[in-house]
Scaffold this active site. Structure first.
Site, short mmCIF file in Angstrom:
data_model
loop_
_atom_site.label_atom_id
_atom_site.label_comp_id
_atom_site.label_asym_id
_atom_site.label_seq_id
_atom_site.Cartn_x
_atom_site.Cartn_y
_atom_site.Cartn_z
CB THR A 178 -0.95 0.03 1.22
OG1 THR A 178 -0.18 0.22 2.41
CG2 THR A 178 -1.77 -1.25 1.33
N GLY A 179 0.36 2.32 -0.60
CA GLY A 179 1.15 3.55 -0.69
C GLY A 179 2.40 3.33 -1.52
CB ALA A 180 2.97 0.85 -4.15
CG ASN A 181 1.93 6.90 -5.04
OD1 ASN A 181 1.20 6.33 -4.24
ND2 ASN A 181 2.17 8.19 -4.97
CB SER A 182 5.16 8.29 -2.79
OG SER A 182 5.83 9.21 -2.00
N GLY A 183 8.02 7.17 -1.81
CA GLY A 183 8.77 6.90 -0.58
C GLY A 183 9.08 5.43 -0.33
CE1 TYR A 192 3.01 9.25 10.52
CE2 TYR A 192 4.67 9.62 12.22
CZ TYR A 192 4.30 9.06 11.01
OH TYR A 192 5.21 8.32 10.29
#
Ligand SMILES: NC(=O)c1ccc[n+]([C@@H]2O[C@H](COP(=O)([O-])OP(=O)(O)OC[C@H]3O[C@@H](n4cnc5c(N)ncnc54)[C@H](OP(=O)(O)O)[C@@H]3O)[C@@H](O)[C@H]2O)c1
Length: 309
Positions: free
Chosen positions: A15-20, A195
């Site tokens: 998940t959240g694989a487009n960045s960082g 956070y």
């Protein structure tokens, strides 16, 4: 680009694989021969990352599926070995997560690796469609729901879950108010606290997963990926951004985080490593509250209620 075949044929979801960290872990998983489904919330950013991965010349990497969301029609192409698909879903929206899990379950009957990585900080208290504070909804509830809905696939595969938490979980305090009030933002105490609370929830969820699902052959570990120069800091409020400014010189490349994830999934001789917290590559004890079993149980049970469709 170096290729190994240590994960040849394994099925991974990030998940959240487009960045960082997620982008880096995706690249490393592909290099190791896994088939990766990238979960991204933005079609534009997801497609861009996919195109860049392909342009980087990863041998065997193909976009096997048309892109994400409700338009996930397969296209002709190789169905074995390394490859990459893109699914679109906003993890803060439970309806999206349910639809995503349905598509994943029908396409991937056995899941070897699940990297719950996507994360946000929000400068203000805003709410998800179901009325949860958005940091909590994204970083904890979305992954909680996704993981539970993928349990059968995880059981059928190698079932290694990596939850990307943070050293910031040590400042998390889910006892400072009623869990319900924290989850719904009624006990909002600033972006950093929200956070940290969500990252504490990641560790509590990891350890409770092992207690509940360990006998099913599923493993789960939490990891702090390092202090990294990624997009996440640009999206927070001015106060924390200014606080972090002096540290930007010392921030590491996202690949440090990618390697921290790989450290937990690549070596089959470590398949019995479970229920642990890693500071990048090194195992550490998590915070006292993260080890609080009654809090973990309560968080799990409340999260089940909060994600009941
Ligand atoms: N960077 C650090 O120093 C650091 C330290 C400790 C822990 N972490 C953890 O590392 C993880 C990855 O963060 P990063 O540093 O790599 O930051 P990043 O570059 O901002 O990546 C975060 C990823 O999560 C995605 N995301 C955010 N909200 C989402 C949602 N509602 N649904 C689906 N995807 C969503 C982002 O998508 P968009 O591109 O569309 O926003 C992006 O792909 C996070 O869990 C973070 O808490 C990072």
């Amino acid at each position: 680009m170096r290729m190994s075949s240590s994960l040849k044929g394994q099925v991974a979801i990030v998940t959240g694989a487009n960045s960082g960290v997620g982008r880096s872990a995706t690249e490393m998983l592909l290099q190791a021969g896994a088939h990766v489904t990238m979960v991204c919330r933005s079609r534009e950013r997801g497609e861009r990352a996919l195109a860049e991965l392909r342009a980087a010349g990863l041998r065997g990497v193909r976009n096997r599926g048309a892109l994400g969301g409700r338009l996930n029609e397969p296209v002709a192409g190789d169905s074995g070995g390394a490859g990459v698909d893109l699914e679109l879903a906003d993890l803060s929206r439970q309806e999206d997560v349910r639809e995503l899990a349905g598509r994943l379950a029908s396409r991937l009957p056995a899941i070897d690796i699940l990297v719950n990585n996507a994360g946000v900080t929000r400068p203000q208290c805003v709410h998800s469609p179901e009325g949860f504070e958005l940091t909590f909804a994204t970083n904890h509830l979305g992954h909680f729901l996704l993981t539970r809905l993928l349990r059968e696939g995880l059981e059928a595969g190698r079932g290694r879950i990596v939850n990307v938490s943070s050293r910031g979980h040590r400042s998390g305090d889910l006892r400072r108010a009623e869990l319900e009030d924290i989850a719904r933002g009624q006990a909002w105490d600033g972006a950093l606290q929200a956070y940290a609370d969500s990252k504490l929830a990641n560790v509590l969820f990891t350890l409770e997963t092992v207690r509940r699902w360990g006998s099913r052959g599923i493993t789960a570990n939490a990891v702090h990926p390092g202090v990294l120069a990624t997009e996440i800091w640009k999206k927070t409020s001015l106060g924390p951004r200014l606080l972090l400014l002096p540290f930007t010189w010392f921030m590491s490349s996202p690949d440090v985080g990618g390697r921290a994830v790989m450290n937990l999934v690549e070596d089959p001789s470590r398949d019995d490593v479970t229920g642990r917290y890693f500071h990048v590559l090194k195992e550490q004890g998590p915070s006292a509250q993260a080890r609080d079993e009654s809090l973990a149980r309560e968080l799990w049970e409340r999260s089940v209620e909060w994600t009941r469709g």
